[in-house]
Design an enzyme around this catalytic site. Structure first.
Site, PDB file in Angstrom:
ATOM      1  N   HIS A 182     -48.970  88.802  68.197  1.00 17.12           N
ATOM      2  CA  HIS A 182     -48.493  89.884  69.051  1.00 17.12           C
ATOM      3  C   HIS A 182     -49.026  89.779  70.466  1.00 17.12           C
ATOM      4  O   HIS A 182     -48.383  90.172  71.418  1.00 17.12           O
ATOM      5  CB  HIS A 182     -48.825  91.235  68.429  1.00 17.12           C
ATOM      6  CG  HIS A 182     -47.788  91.643  67.435  1.00 17.12           C
ATOM      7  ND1 HIS A 182     -48.087  92.065  66.173  1.00 17.12           N
ATOM      8  CD2 HIS A 182     -46.449  91.640  67.538  1.00 17.12           C
ATOM      9  CE1 HIS A 182     -46.964  92.324  65.537  1.00 17.12           C
ATOM     10  NE2 HIS A 182     -45.955  92.070  66.338  1.00 17.12           N
ATOM     11  N   ARG A 289     -23.216  96.396  70.637  1.00 15.02           N
ATOM     12  CA  ARG A 289     -22.605  96.069  69.343  1.00 15.02           C
ATOM     13  C   ARG A 289     -23.269  96.912  68.260  1.00 15.02           C
ATOM     14  O   ARG A 289     -24.317  96.547  67.735  1.00 15.02           O
ATOM     15  CB  ARG A 289     -22.774  94.586  69.057  1.00 15.02           C
ATOM     16  CG  ARG A 289     -21.969  93.660  69.974  1.00 15.02           C
ATOM     17  CD  ARG A 289     -22.263  92.205  69.662  1.00 15.02           C
ATOM     18  NE  ARG A 289     -21.252  91.292  70.148  1.00 15.02           N
ATOM     19  CZ  ARG A 289     -21.375  90.573  71.279  1.00 15.02           C
ATOM     20  NH1 ARG A 289     -22.446  90.707  72.021  1.00 15.02           N
ATOM     21  NH2 ARG A 289     -20.416  89.736  71.631  1.00 15.02           N
ATOM     22  N   ARG A 324     -19.664 100.151  71.101  1.00 14.30           N
ATOM     23  CA  ARG A 324     -18.475  99.762  70.337  1.00 14.30           C
ATOM     24  C   ARG A 324     -18.659 100.206  68.898  1.00 14.30           C
ATOM     25  O   ARG A 324     -19.742 100.038  68.319  1.00 14.30           O
ATOM     26  CB  ARG A 324     -18.336  98.230  70.391  1.00 14.30           C
ATOM     27  CG  ARG A 324     -17.152  97.749  69.602  1.00 14.30           C
ATOM     28  CD  ARG A 324     -16.940  96.280  69.777  1.00 14.30           C
ATOM     29  NE  ARG A 324     -17.948  95.492  69.086  1.00 14.30           N
ATOM     30  CZ  ARG A 324     -18.013  94.174  69.160  1.00 14.30           C
ATOM     31  NH1 ARG A 324     -17.157  93.505  69.905  1.00 14.30           N
ATOM     32  NH2 ARG A 324     -18.928  93.511  68.495  1.00 14.30           N
ATOM     33  N   GLU A 422      -8.772  92.197  72.468  1.00 10.00           N
ATOM     34  CA  GLU A 422      -9.249  90.922  71.919  1.00 10.00           C
ATOM     35  C   GLU A 422      -8.263  90.331  70.927  1.00 10.00           C
ATOM     36  O   GLU A 422      -8.553  89.341  70.267  1.00 10.00           O
ATOM     37  CB  GLU A 422     -10.646  91.064  71.322  1.00 10.00           C
ATOM     38  CG  GLU A 422     -10.797  92.170  70.312  1.00 10.00           C
ATOM     39  CD  GLU A 422     -12.224  92.321  69.802  1.00 10.00           C
ATOM     40  OE1 GLU A 422     -13.081  91.469  70.066  1.00 10.00           O
ATOM     41  OE2 GLU A 422     -12.469  93.320  69.099  1.00 10.00           O
ATOM     42  N   ASN A 445     -14.133  86.341  73.514  1.00 12.54           N
ATOM     43  CA  ASN A 445     -14.538  85.529  72.352  1.00 12.54           C
ATOM     44  C   ASN A 445     -13.419  85.517  71.318  1.00 12.54           C
ATOM     45  O   ASN A 445     -12.990  84.465  70.843  1.00 12.54           O
ATOM     46  CB  ASN A 445     -15.793  86.104  71.685  1.00 12.54           C
ATOM     47  CG  ASN A 445     -16.956  86.227  72.634  1.00 12.54           C
ATOM     48  OD1 ASN A 445     -16.975  85.601  73.673  1.00 12.54           O
ATOM     49  ND2 ASN A 445     -17.930  87.047  72.284  1.00 12.54           N
ATOM     50  N   ASP A 446     -12.962  86.719  70.967  1.00 11.40           N
ATOM     51  CA  ASP A 446     -11.899  86.784  69.959  1.00 11.40           C
ATOM     52  C   ASP A 446     -10.532  86.528  70.558  1.00 11.40           C
ATOM     53  O   ASP A 446      -9.673  85.922  69.905  1.00 11.40           O
ATOM     54  CB  ASP A 446     -11.927  88.150  69.251  1.00 11.40           C
ATOM     55  CG  ASP A 446     -12.977  88.161  68.159  1.00 11.40           C
ATOM     56  OD1 ASP A 446     -13.027  87.176  67.395  1.00 11.40           O
ATOM     57  OD2 ASP A 446     -13.757  89.117  68.095  1.00 11.40           O
ATOM     58  N   ARG A 456     -13.578  80.460  66.164  1.00  8.29           N
ATOM     59  CA  ARG A 456     -14.642  80.457  67.180  1.00  8.29           C
ATOM     60  C   ARG A 456     -15.962  79.906  66.672  1.00  8.29           C
ATOM     61  O   ARG A 456     -16.849  79.608  67.458  1.00  8.29           O
ATOM     62  CB  ARG A 456     -14.829  81.864  67.774  1.00  8.29           C
ATOM     63  CG  ARG A 456     -15.270  82.894  66.778  1.00  8.29           C
ATOM     64  CD  ARG A 456     -15.196  84.305  67.356  1.00  8.29           C
ATOM     65  NE  ARG A 456     -16.479  84.792  67.829  1.00  8.29           N
ATOM     66  CZ  ARG A 456     -16.718  86.042  68.193  1.00  8.29           C
ATOM     67  NH1 ARG A 456     -15.735  86.935  68.174  1.00  8.29           N
ATOM     68  NH2 ARG A 456     -17.889  86.432  68.596  1.00  8.29           N
ATOM     69  N   CYS A 493     -16.013  91.406  78.474  1.00  6.76           N
ATOM     70  CA  CYS A 493     -17.338  91.458  77.840  1.00  6.76           C
ATOM     71  C   CYS A 493     -17.590  90.286  76.897  1.00  6.76           C
ATOM     72  O   CYS A 493     -18.573  90.293  76.164  1.00  6.76           O
ATOM     73  CB  CYS A 493     -17.540  92.783  77.115  1.00  6.76           C
ATOM     74  SG  CYS A 493     -16.470  92.971  75.689  1.00  6.76           S
TER      75      CYS A 493
HETATM   76  C1  PEP Z   1     -15.396  89.378  71.934  1.00  5.27           C
HETATM   77  O1  PEP Z   1     -14.678  89.172  70.975  1.00  5.27           O
HETATM   78  O2  PEP Z   1     -15.245  88.822  73.059  1.00  5.27           O
HETATM   79  C2  PEP Z   1     -16.542  90.297  71.807  1.00  5.27           C
HETATM   80  C3  PEP Z   1     -17.256  90.649  72.851  1.00  5.27           C
HETATM   81  O3  PEP Z   1     -16.851  90.749  70.576  1.00  5.27           O
HETATM   82  P1  PEP Z   1     -17.652  89.930  69.447  1.00  5.27           P
HETATM   83  O4  PEP Z   1     -18.150  88.657  70.062  1.00  5.27           O
HETATM   84  O5  PEP Z   1     -18.732  90.821  68.968  1.00  5.27           O
HETATM   85  O6  PEP Z   1     -16.584  89.699  68.428  1.00  5.27           O
HETATM   86 MG    MG Z   2     -14.732  90.468  69.246  1.00  2.00          MG
END
Ligand code: PEP
Ligand code: MG
Length: 536
Positions: A182, A289, A324, A422, A445-446, A456, A493
């Protein structure tokens, strides 16, 4: 000059005189009284020690509080107490008895195969020595600094670092210790350059000797020669200049060379990283998240969720955060909750899961509605793929409001509800969605996964995973136009927002809000501020 190689524990450079702390055990100079008197001294010292630890905990950050909770548990441990009382019965003084029990316990725990537990030996030592110090009438602030120095010790204990004047602490070297102790974690939290496991030779250095240390490589140089001293002094000078320019950058608003203002937000998982993100210049939380609360398979009830959301809102200190709703499924499996599906990315994930489990969804929504009274809050739904999805989600919000009204509980009616864009369907329907939602957040991302039909998390197709492809940028422009038409804000995001070049492309496609992991904020800001957007 003596060069020693240790284990890096916190990156950074230090150059200064050493202060050697030899912890030393109790002087045991006190006359030993009868066992009943020593027993009652021991019990009183335990109470005082726990009280001191509880006070330290009040001043500590959320993550450091766990250290002190553990230390109080150590002192409450009946096994340990019985061990001490046993020694006292056989004629030992309370302080000596506590020391003996401590060394037995720490030796036992250090030999355990469980790395986490063996790292906690320092915490046990810390708690026990506090009791010994109380019994011996010694000051508990074991390290009192009056000038800047590099501290050398056998092992530092968490409370050493939390009680010392850290502005005087140039660096830390321990002969033992570990990177996961620690004390090392605290050194990293405060950015104090540190090297651990440097070996016993460092303890023999005379007080005041100059020490140069590089916490990134683990190098410790005692009594450096002139060239080594000059090399360190120069590197420290350069590092300071960089920090100064970063500090300046942090304080500036993010505006491109042609005057376009961009808002930089942070992707977070809890109160600690929200606070850190704000320090790094984030204007708020763009994506929290909430599923991270559920991933250990434990279902938090409304009160637990409320406390977590409230802590997150407080950590943002008046800046808005966007939470979210639960997005489990696909690669975020939760034992006992997610289904065993052949194609989980196309399965019951995100909002679909929440709509299929209304009791869970309502618990989250009632907690969020109540949390909204604590500060500015936005809520968004993941994996929306139709207008009906959003409408069904908003019907659940209505139901949650009804439940709270019936219970007579207060809730916020100022929360903005938005849609994560997304899925390709959501992007294509963004005109209709924009008329219903308060904001959009594009999850690249999605979106990339579904637009390009590329898993992904599959490295075999990583080359096809292109989050700023012409297809994505075209969809993004559509979403930006539809959002502008309805006068609602739109952010990005996904992870790609943290890549300075991709962030620039998104801004050129009309995005004015980007949310990313906090450590990338300054780098992205620097890149955007050197560009022309509209006139470039
Ligand atoms: C995304 O899909 O871009 C996103 C931010 O959500 P996650 O990566 O948690 O699916
Ligand atoms: Mg997502």
């Amino acid at each position: 000059m003596q060069q020693i190689s240790g284990t890096p524990a916190c990156a950074g450079l230090a150059l200064g005189p050493v202060r050697v702390i030899t912890r030393g055990y109790s002087s045991l100079g006190r006359i030993v009284l009868e066992p009943p008197r020593e027993t009652s001294l021991f019990k009183t010292a335990l109470v005082l020690a726990k009280d001191e630890i509880a006070k330290l905990s009040e001043l500590a950050s959320e993550s450091d509080k766990a250290i002190f909770t553990f230390q109080i548990e150590v002192l409450n441990d009946h096994g340990l107490q019985d061990e001490v009382l046993g020694y006292i019965q056989s004629g030992s003084g309370a302080a000596a008895a506590m020391e003996r029990a401590e060394s037995l316990y720490t030796a036992k725990i250090r030999s355990l195969p469980d790395e986490y537990l063996s790292q906690r030996a320092g915490d046990i030592q810390d708690a026990c020595r506090r009791v010994v110090d109380i019994l011996d009438g010694r000051p508990r602030e074991r390290i009192v600094l009056d000038a800047p120095c590099v501290l050398i010790a056998d092992e530092l204990l968490p409370s050493d670092l939390l009680s010392v004047d850290r502005s005087l602490l140039l660096g830390l070297v321990t002969s033992a210790g570990s990177t996961q102790s620690h004390a090392s974690i605290i050194a990293r939290t405060f950015g104090i350059p540190a090297v651990v496991m440097a070996g016993p030779a460092v303890l023999n250095v005379p007080e005041g000797t100059i020490c140069a240390l590089d916490g990134g490589s683990g190098e410790v140089v005692l009594a450096p020669d002139e060239p080594t001293y000059a090399r360190y002094a120069h590197r420290i000078h350069l590092a300071k200049r960089r920090t100064l320019s970063q500090e300046r950058l942090r304080a500036l608003p993010c505006v491109t060379r042609d005057g376009v203002g961009i808002s930089l937000l942070a992707n977070c998982s809890g109160p600690e990283d929200i606070a850190r993100a704000i320090e790094l210049g984030a204007e708020g939380g763009g994506l929290l998240r909430s599923e991270f609360l559920f991933l250990d398979g434990h279902l938090p009830d409304e009160a637990q969720q409320l406390a977590f959301y409230q802590n997150c809102i407080r950590a943002a200190a008046g800046r808005p955060i966007t939470i979210r709703t639960l997005d489990i499924g696909a690669d975020k499996e939760v034992a006992g909750l997610t289904l065993d599906e052949a194609n989980p990315a196309l399965g019951l994930r995100g909002l679909r899961f929440s709509l299929a489990r209304p009791e869970l969804f309502l618990t989250q929504l009632t907690a969020l509605l109540k949390a909204g009274l604590t500060g500015p809050l936005k809520v968004m739904f993941p994996m929306v793929a139709s207008v009906e999805d959003f409408e069904r989600a908003m019907e659940m919000v209505e139901q949650a409001r009804g439940i709270l009204t019936e219970r007579g509980e207060a809730f916020s009616d100022e929360i903005a509800f938005g849609v994560m864009i997304e899925t390709p369907a959501a992007a294509l329907l963004s005109d209709e969605l924009a008329r219903r939602a308060a904001f959009f957040s594009i999850g690249t991302n999605d979106l990339t996964q579904y637009v390009h039909a590329v898993d992904r998390v599959n490295p075999a197709v990583a080359g096809y995973y292109t989050p700023a492809s012409p297809a994505i940028l075209r969809l993004m422009r559509t979403v930006v136009e539809n959002a502008a038409q309805a006068q609602i804000p739109v952010s990005v995001c996904g992870e790609s927002a943290a890549d300075p070049e991709l962030a620039l492309l998104y801004v050129k496609a009309g995005i004015r809000q980007l949310s990313m992991s906090a450590p990338s904020i300054l780098e992205v800001k620097e890149r955007l501020m050197e560009e022309f957007i509209v006139f470039g």
